[in-house]
Enzyme design. Structure first.
Site, short mmCIF file in Angstrom:
data_model
loop_
_atom_site.label_atom_id
_atom_site.label_comp_id
_atom_site.label_asym_id
_atom_site.label_seq_id
_atom_site.Cartn_x
_atom_site.Cartn_y
_atom_site.Cartn_z
N LYS A 201 0.84 -1.21 0.00
CA LYS A 201 0.00 0.00 0.00
C LYS A 201 0.88 1.26 0.00
O LYS A 201 0.63 2.21 -0.76
CB LYS A 201 -0.89 -0.01 1.25
CG LYS A 201 -1.66 1.25 1.49
CD LYS A 201 -2.77 1.44 0.48
CE LYS A 201 -3.40 2.82 0.60
NZ LYS A 201 -4.35 3.08 -0.45
N CYS A 255 -3.73 10.67 1.10
CA CYS A 255 -3.01 9.40 0.85
C CYS A 255 -1.62 9.66 0.28
O CYS A 255 -0.62 9.41 0.95
CB CYS A 255 -3.80 8.52 -0.10
SG CYS A 255 -5.23 7.78 0.69
#
Ligand SMILES: NC(=O)c1ccc[n+]([C@@H]2O[C@H](COP(=O)([O-])OP(=O)(O)OC[C@H]3O[C@@H](n4cnc5c(N)ncnc54)[C@H](O)[C@@H]3O)[C@@H](O)[C@H]2O)c1
Length: 399
Positions: A201, A255
């Site tokens: 991720k 993010c």
């Protein structure tokens, strides 16, 4: 199958609702009573297309119930925030407190999954915490990490159709978690270990950040060399194996602008390019703010009056209303704070803002002497260029 979801935000609520719609008995837990009450009344507290219908449906059917406290279940999912602290170090305290909250309800054969974006080793740390507090469960529950990679605005579709990476602390945990996701995910489920899944991720978002930094660096070099960066990138991309992204006024959102720091803070010596990319993308925002301020000084020298400046866009990317970590908002704040000019602030996707008085984009363009294009929103592309304007195009509106 009964599952408890800890955290009902942008990711937790859609995932809980989709799982509930596929026959899982879901208890959604949030520490915020307003969130719990809103969901139990069949409504939602976040903006996400299609989500309202799914939530209303599963709440009416009784397959999703929101609560302030967890309870016994077969699976526990941790979907709470993982921000960074001021020194860019990750803050996993929410993951830890959500884990502590479910501890009393864990029993043999249960599945515990972290979905929150987390630094490498977080899942093993939480496993240690569980073993320490509940030693009788050691080796008797399944523990895995499964990151989320949905795109806000398309979450309901992507939750079901995206591939996912699933990493257990052992093979049995990976397999058990895979069976869990098979209930509501149609995309491929790729097995690995928890550390690789955590890093995967962070790698995905760091990869985007590094590629954008390359485009942003090129844009600053091109400006110095008096070359049109948009033409340059278009031509370079004619090479069959080159694919350069578009530059902008920095990188924002919660993010890409955040997750690379999770790698940098733990692997400071090794993560040289990742760190430089983060710094380059942050620097690009200051570079843009400085260009606007310099243009204002030049204007005043030439015309013996302060210019009117239009800052076009506040969102962190085109055609959304999300201002989190937004470089356009940062640049606008600097221009407002550091110039004496009248600054017109524009964000067509937001109605009101606590700090800025927002103006219609066409009116702002007409009134401005200096136009700073900060976000490539679709409506901006239709504005015809007027020759008397000084335009600073940081995002390719005029390319
Ligand atoms: N939003 C995205 O697009 C996105 C995409 C991929 C991954 N992620 C990651 O998913 C995680 C969650 O992000 P989000 O955007 O859903 O966050 P969010 O802030 O929208 O929601 C988090 C929710 O958790 C609740 N909460 C906090 N502590 C809690 C606790 N101890 N117990 C129960 N509830 C608690 C909060 O009240 C909040 O409602 C983060 O790690 C984020 O990085 C987010």
């Amino acid at each position: 199958m009964k599952a408890v979801f800890m955290g009902l935000g942008y990711i937790g609520l859609p995932t809980a609702a989709v799982a509930a719609s596929k026959g899982i008995d879901v208890i959604g837990v949030d520490i915020n009573p307003d969130v719990v009450n809103t969901i139990n009344s069949g409504k939602i507290h976040i903006v996400e297309p299609e989500l309202d219908k799914v939530v209303k449906d599963v709440v009416e059917k009784g397959s999703l119930k929101a609560k302030l406290q967890p309870e016994e279940a077969d699976a526990f999912l941790i979907v709470v925030p993982t921000p960074f602290r001021q020194n860019h170090r990750p803050d996993i305290s929410y993951v830890e407190s959500a884990t502590r909250a479910v501890l009393p309800y864990l029993k043999e054969n249960d599945l515990y999954i972290i979905e929150s974006t987390s630094p490498v080793h977080t899942t093993e740390k939480m496993a240690d915490l569980i073993w320490k507090e509940r030693p009788e469960l050691k080796g008797k529950i399944y523990i895995a990490y499964c990151p989320e990679r949905v795109l806000p605005g398309n979450v309901i579709y992507e939750l079901e159709h995206n591939d996912r990476v699933i990493g257990g602390i052992n093979t049995e945990s990976t397999e058990k978690a895979t069976v869990f996701y098979q209930q509501f995910v149609k995309g491929k489920l790729h097995p690995t270990n928890s550390r690789t899944a955590e890093m995967c991720k962070l790698t995905e978002n760091s990869s985007r950040d590094v590629q954008i930094a390359f485009a942003n660096e090129l844009s600053m070099i091109a400006e110095k060399a008096n070359i049109n960066v948009w033409e340059l990138i278009e031509l370079a991309n004619k090479h069959p194996r080159v694919n350069i992204l578009q530059p902008g006024c920095g990188v924002g959102g919660h993010c890409i602008a955040v997750d690379p720091w999770f790698i940098v803070s733990d692997y400071t010596e090794q993560a040289q390019i990742i760190k430089r990319a983060r710094e380059t993308n942050d620097y690009k925002s200051d570079w843009c703010a400085n260009k606007v301020l310099e243009a204002a000084v030049e204007f005043e020298k030439k015309y013996d009056r302060e210019p009117v400046i239009a800052c076009m866009g506040l969102a962190f990317k085109p055609d959304i209303d999300d201002l989190r970590e937004s470089p356009a908002k940062y640049i606008t704040s600097r221009v407002v704070a550091e110039s004496n000019a009248e600054v017109l602030v524009v964000e067509p996707n937001v109605h009101t803002h606590t700090t800025f008085a927002l103006m219609d984009y066409k009116e702002a363009y007409t009134k401005a002497d200096i136009v700073a294009w900060l976000v490539r929103h679709k409506p901006f592309l239709a504005i015809a260029k007027e020759e008397n304007k000084i335009e600073l195009d940081f995002c390719g509106v005029r390319k």
